[in-house]
Design a protein around this motif. Structure first.
Motif, PDB file in Angstrom:
ATOM      1  N   UNK A 157       0.852  -1.193   0.000  1.00 46.75           N
ATOM      2  CA  UNK A 157       0.000   0.000   0.000  1.00 46.75           C
ATOM      3  C   UNK A 157       0.883   1.237   0.000  1.00 46.75           C
ATOM      4  N   UNK A 158       0.611   2.172  -0.901  1.00 44.58           N
ATOM      5  CA  UNK A 158       1.355   3.432  -0.888  1.00 44.58           C
ATOM      6  C   UNK A 158       0.481   4.551  -1.438  1.00 44.58           C
ATOM      7  N   UNK A 159       0.949   5.783  -1.261  1.00 42.21           N
ATOM      8  CA  UNK A 159       0.250   6.977  -1.764  1.00 42.21           C
ATOM      9  C   UNK A 159       1.068   7.546  -2.919  1.00 42.21           C
ATOM     10  N   UNK A 160       0.416   7.724  -4.053  1.00 48.78           N
ATOM     11  CA  UNK A 160       1.104   8.226  -5.247  1.00 48.78           C
ATOM     12  C   UNK A 160       0.277   9.342  -5.876  1.00 48.78           C
ATOM     13  N   UNK A 161       0.891  10.073  -6.767  1.00 48.75           N
ATOM     14  CA  UNK A 161       0.168  11.110  -7.501  1.00 48.75           C
ATOM     15  C   UNK A 161      -0.693  10.451  -8.575  1.00 48.75           C
ATOM     16  N   UNK A 162      -1.900  10.968  -8.728  1.00 52.41           N
ATOM     17  CA  UNK A 162      -2.805  10.418  -9.739  1.00 52.41           C
ATOM     18  C   UNK A 162      -2.185  10.573 -11.135  1.00 52.41           C
ATOM     19  N   UNK A 163      -2.399   9.574 -11.976  1.00 57.42           N
ATOM     20  CA  UNK A 163      -1.911   9.665 -13.350  1.00 57.42           C
ATOM     21  C   UNK A 163      -2.655  10.784 -14.070  1.00 57.42           C
ATOM     22  N   UNK A 164      -1.915  11.624 -14.753  1.00 55.26           N
ATOM     23  CA  UNK A 164      -2.519  12.775 -15.433  1.00 55.26           C
ATOM     24  C   UNK A 164      -2.307  12.659 -16.938  1.00 55.26           C
ATOM     25  N   UNK A 165      -3.290  13.115 -17.705  1.00 56.34           N
ATOM     26  CA  UNK A 165      -3.094  13.111 -19.162  1.00 56.34           C
ATOM     27  C   UNK A 165      -1.985  14.090 -19.543  1.00 56.34           C
ATOM     28  N   UNK A 166      -1.247  13.737 -20.572  1.00 56.89           N
ATOM     29  CA  UNK A 166      -0.194  14.636 -21.039  1.00 56.89           C
ATOM     30  C   UNK A 166      -0.815  15.860 -21.678  1.00 56.89           C
ATOM     31  N   UNK A 167      -0.067  16.934 -21.701  1.00 59.04           N
ATOM     32  CA  UNK A 167      -0.553  18.196 -22.257  1.00 59.04           C
ATOM     33  C   UNK A 167       0.380  18.648 -23.374  1.00 59.04           C
ATOM     34  N   UNK A 168      -0.182  19.356 -24.326  1.00 49.54           N
ATOM     35  CA  UNK A 168       0.656  19.858 -25.426  1.00 49.54           C
ATOM     36  C   UNK A 168       0.093  21.161 -25.960  1.00 49.54           C
ATOM     37  N   UNK A 169       0.856  21.783 -26.808  1.00 51.00           N
ATOM     38  CA  UNK A 169       0.449  23.031 -27.447  1.00 51.00           C
ATOM     39  C   UNK A 169      -0.635  22.768 -28.486  1.00 51.00           C
TER      40      UNK A 169
END
Length: 677
Positions: A157-169
């Motif tokens: 069990x651990x705490x991680x940052x939520x996966x986020x969609x990549x961003x672009x121009x």
């Protein structure tokens, strides 16, 4: 470099190299009555400007109520790359979160996170966190980070940052690389995201993750859209230790995230989460602040701390308990307004309970608590609510682990370097804990001849008392100069612990007065409540007002300005006695009151030379505050100097920068006639 500066450098170097205990665990041996204490220590290494971590083992034998040290490891093991460690003694498994550069990496590449899984036979596997895909980096901080193996060693069990969609121009064509990968969100490169403030700028949307050790498959466990910052996840004990249920703390994130570090007044709740089904249930209300959930060895009780979800950033906590069979909540120890007896128990103020805090019978817990100007080991009977101090020496104690009815703790003071102590837990509350020194304090020149004592003050009959610790250097024919050292917060405390700055100043021949003014923690809730609305007056009146020189570290000087630049705008309103409402624009009366409580309006009265030390990345007390003071004093023709430390947050705690702050402070005081000849 003059002689005094050389002395200051050498004293700090000597003090900084003394190891400090950071964690410990107890493991039973195959032979009955024999144990291993695995301790982890941190040490500052000035030459390379880094902190070094190492482990050391001690082998003990328990004979009735006494401990005998059998042996200790001859050599230490460097564990500087280990971020978090979790042991599952029943299974013999151990998980370690390490951070290091990839073997095939290029110069300048960032260090990567890896999960190592060990058994009694050796390293079983290594998992690159970046390859797990379902989430971002595992949080390494002590505020949101959790890292726990299930009892059978099969789940992590651990705490991680939520996966986020990549961003672009808008103007860059970046299609998805595979069917499983989503195309980047165009035009969202610069969309701002709320984070959790000072020292937690990389923590935006943390989630609970459970990884199968065998398959490396991960399950992200959700609570809800209006709750984030899942913290302090713990396994619900169950037969077989399979790891099917989790309890964690979820923090409210509406209408915005407010700074979290040092602030135990953020609305939150305990949640019971079922893996697989994804079902989560709130165990507590959501208006208070709850933290440090800890299950009893048999899994029938869950204790935790609770403070108000608003008001001062630190308050006296109530110790609560959930009877797990029916989920009924009871108050074990309520908030202490003011101790009923002189020197009596003042309440709970610590920010955490040890991960293992229960005795084997599941009847009492142990923790470290501010008891006035000292820190004591506290034992609590969860059935009766009886509380007593069980440490046998003055100074500061830090409980690391309670296991097999042994308490592992560090003890230190302003005149003694840290030492490792082990206590034997007796059944019930009627017997004292028997303590044995396992690792003696390190002999150091910095503590030679240094003494300290606690002074008590009551400004007016019936008013809240306060204390100060007077640290005296070794005796000399001349009267030593005095450095007055109040804490920040304002709701904090300076304990009689082995504190590098006061100890070094005393070693240089300067007496130090550590002031725990009214409003400090460790003296009952009445002490905390008496300061808001009087900040800048009452706390200042409790500190002497004659000085030749001053060194200020990330100061607050303009409360009206702080309300819009700090990560905790609520703090400025509460401490000035003004109601905080983020949805209401400020009015003239409130802003005028904030300004009246601001030190900057008294800048023309300053006679002492002022050294200003600022962390460039401080989100709590932004550097613009200290720069305002410096430029104002300079414009008035007063004696001042400004240091800005790139990359430093509020504590200015990196090895090189902290050392530079101390030596410059000592030299500044010396140049203004405030040091021993």
């Amino acid at each position: 470099m003059d002689d005094y500066t050389k002395r200051a450098v050498e004293v700090f170097r000597e003090c900084a190299r003394i190891p400090l205990l950071s964690s410990a665990a107890v493991f039973s041996h195959r032979d009955e009555g024999k144990y291993e204490v695995l301790s982890k220590w941190n040490q500052r290494e000035l030459e390379r400007g880094k902190k070094v971590a190492f482990t050391r083992s001690f082998f003990l034998e328990k004979d009735g109520g006494r401990i005998k040290k059998l042996a200790s490891s001859m050599f230490q093991s460097d564990t500087s790359n280990q971020i978090k460690v979790s042991h599952a003694p029943p299974s013999g498994m151990r998980a370690v979160l390490v951070k290091e550069k990839p073997a095939n990496g290029k110069p300048g590449d960032e260090s990567q996170q890896y999960i190592e899984v060990w058994s009694g036979e050796g390293l079983e596997k290594t998992v690159a966190v970046a390859d797990l895909k379902k989430h971002g980096k595992i949080h390494e901080d002590t505020h949101f980070g959790s890292f726990h193996l299930s009892a059978n060693g099969q789940k992590l069990l651990f705490i991680a940052e939520r996966e986020k969609p990549k961003r672009s121009s808008f103007f860059k064509k970046t299609p998805a690389k595979s069917e499983d990968e989503k195309a980047p969100v165009q035009g969202a490169e610069y969309v701002a995201e709320d984070d959790w403030g000072e020292q937690l700028t990389s923590v935006v949307d943390p989630v609970v993750v459970v990884m199968s050790v065998r398959s490396e498959e991960c399950e992200v466990v959700e609570i809800g859209d209006d709750v984030s910052g899942e913290r302090a996840g713990v396994w619900v004990p169950e037969e077989g230790g399979g790891g099917g249920e989790v309890v964690c703390v979820g923090w409210e994130n509406r209408p915005r995230k407010l700074g979290f570090v040092y602030c135990l007044n953020r609305p939150s709740a305990l949640y019971h989460m079922h893996l697989g089904s994804g079902k989560s249930t709130a165990l507590t209300g959501k208006d208070d602040c709850v933290f440090s959930p800890r299950f009893s060895p048999h899994g029938d009780k869950l204790v935790y701390f609770q403070t108000p979800g608003s008001g001062p950033h630190r308050s006296c906590a109530a110790l609560k308990m959930i009877n797990w069979s029916n989920k009924q909540i009871v108050t074990v120890v309520d908030v202490v307004k003011r101790s009923s007896t002189v020197g009596g128990f003042p309440g709970f103020y610590s920010t955490w309970l040890p991960e293992r805090c229960w005795d084997d019978a599941g009847k009492t817990i142990f923790c470290s608590e501010n008891w006035g100007s000292q820190i004591r080991v506290v034992q609590v009977d969860v059935g009766s609510g009886e509380v007593r101090g069980v440490s046998n020496k003055e100074g500061a104690w830090s409980v690391m682990c309670v296991s097999h009815d042994l308490i592992v703790a560090q003890h230190a003071s302003l005149s003694q370097t840290p030492r490792l102590m082990v206590g034997v837990v007796s059944s019930g509350m009627s017997h004292d804990v028997t303590w044995t020194e396992i690792s003696p304090p390190q002999v150091s020149m910095v503590t030679e001849g240094v003494t300290w004592k606690v002074l008590s003050f009551t400004p007016d009959p019936g008013s809240v008392p306060y204390e100060a610790i007077l640290v005296k250097p070794r005796p000399s024919p001349t009267k030593p100069p005095l450095a007055v050292y109040p804490h920040g917060g304002p709701h904090g405390v300076i304990p009689a612990d082995f504190l590098v700055w006061p100890v070094c100043l005393a070693s240089l021949g300067t007496a130090v007065l550590l002031v725990n003014y009214r409003g400090s923690t460790g003296y009952g809730q009445d002490s905390i409540d008496c300061l808001p609305g009087k900040i800048g007056r009452q706390d200042v009146d409790d500190v002497q007002d004659f000085y030749k020189a001053a060194s200020v570290r990330n100061p607050v000087v303009d409360m009206a300005g702080m309300r819009v630049t700090s990560d905790i705008p609520d703090w400025t309103y509460v401490e000035c006695g003004v109601t905080f409402d983020p949805a209401t624009p400020p009015n003239h009366e409130d802003v005028a009151k904030l300004l009246r409580h601001s030190p900057i309006v008294h800048a023309h009265k300053i006679k002492a030379g002022v050294l200003v030390l600022l962390g460039a990345d401080d989100r709590r007390c932004p550097p613009s505050q200290g720069q305002f003071l410096y430029h104002t004093l300079k414009a008035m023709g007063k004696d001042t100097r400004l240091h800005i430390y790139p990359g430093e947050c509020h504590p200015i705690s990196s090895v090189h920068c902290d050392a530079d702050c101390f030596v410059n402070t000592a030299v500044w005081m010396h140049s203004h006639g405030c040091s021993a000849a």
